[in-house]
Enzyme design. Sequence first.
Site, short mmCIF file in Angstrom:
data_model
loop_
_atom_site.label_atom_id
_atom_site.label_comp_id
_atom_site.label_asym_id
_atom_site.label_seq_id
_atom_site.Cartn_x
_atom_site.Cartn_y
_atom_site.Cartn_z
N HIS A 188 -13.01 1.54 3.78
CA HIS A 188 -11.70 2.97 3.66
C HIS A 188 -12.89 3.96 3.11
CE1 HIS A 188 -8.63 0.21 2.95
NE2 HIS A 188 -7.93 1.08 3.52
N TYR A 232 0.29 -1.24 10.07
CA TYR A 232 0.14 -1.95 9.08
C TYR A 232 0.90 -1.84 8.87
CZ TYR A 232 -2.44 -2.66 4.18
OH TYR A 232 -2.72 -3.02 2.79
N SER A 242 1.01 -1.40 -0.52
CA SER A 242 0.12 0.03 0.29
C SER A 242 0.68 1.10 -0.08
CB SER A 242 -1.01 0.08 1.50
OG SER A 242 -1.47 1.25 1.95
N SER A 243 0.25 2.10 -0.44
CA SER A 243 1.26 3.56 -0.62
C SER A 243 1.07 4.21 0.50
CB SER A 243 0.88 4.60 -1.91
OG SER A 243 -0.39 4.92 -1.32
N CYS A 244 0.81 3.13 1.97
CA CYS A 244 0.64 3.74 3.10
C CYS A 244 2.47 3.77 3.45
CB CYS A 244 -0.58 3.70 3.70
SG CYS A 244 -0.72 1.79 4.49
N LYS A 284 3.94 -3.98 6.43
CA LYS A 284 4.23 -3.60 4.73
C LYS A 284 4.98 -3.33 4.44
CE LYS A 284 -0.15 -5.55 3.06
NZ LYS A 284 -0.15 -6.52 2.52
#
Length: 324
Positions: A180, A137, A108-110, A141
């Site tokens: 989301h 999270y 994920s881009s987070c 990742k």
Amino acid sequence: MEKSARIYVAGHTGLVGSAITRRLRKEGYDNLILRDEKELDLRDQGAVAGFFRENRPEYVMIAAAKVGGIVANNSYPADFIYTNLMIQSNVIHHAYAAGVKRLLFLGSSCIYPKMAPQPIKEEYLLTGPLEPTNDAYAIAKIAGVKMCQSYNRQYGTQYVAAMPTNLYGPNDNFNLETSHVLPALLRKFHEAKLAGEQKVTVWGTGTPFREFIFVDDVAEACLFLMNLEGAAFDALLDDPKAPALVNVGTGVELTIRDLALTIKEIVGFTGDLVFDSTKPDGTPRKLTDVTKIHSLGWRHRMDLREGVAETYRWYLENRSSGSH
């Protein structure tokens, strides 16, 4: 990937996994290995080891993960870090042990710093503090990205880590506690329209910018990366600034306010829009730099308005089941 290759899609019932599975079948891949979480608990190392020994997949795509929005991530950080670390550690390691030819890990881009320069390049990983509301999270990742890079470096594997931006589309999670922002807003506007309510309240100020990508575009990007050959694939793995790491996005952003107005119009809600500034906004801006995947030859197809309309049609047809 040969059309008859044994391909394991981990998490095939989820948003991304189901889109990947649809895409594989559409393109003629007919030897898919699929297990839901009742059939195979990916947190169980022994069970995962046995699965790989028995089934010997040639290609692996990891879409299995525990995911959620701000509320879920902020409320259950231990669940998010434990579950995701266990899933990816077990699958990546036992894919290596089983001699898998190529693996795709979806993140994920987070994973990028909260205040990363915009747009966010892959090389910005680990250059600053994370967004606190979902750091558990994100750290899990990041560990998955580092596992792919480490196995490539030590064992010569061909593992790629793809980081999609905010996903949405058919088979999304519309549960208001765990979803989301896009599916949550879609459901809130729909239910407000049915109830004849005069307003819908949106968390935060509406000012943060976000980038959204239709899930079927991401599925297409995943197959593109799994089939990438020659010098282009070698360059992706050997990128000195961010080896094996590639953003998957649109490169287009809009504010949460504009997103809400778009969804409001598509759903047909005629009441007012109210922003609750006492609730967290999360990261102020999160736009991915998609130069790398564009240079490899892939671009998204679906624009946001068309994608939201298609997602709403899917929601109307499926809302009576489960979290929908």
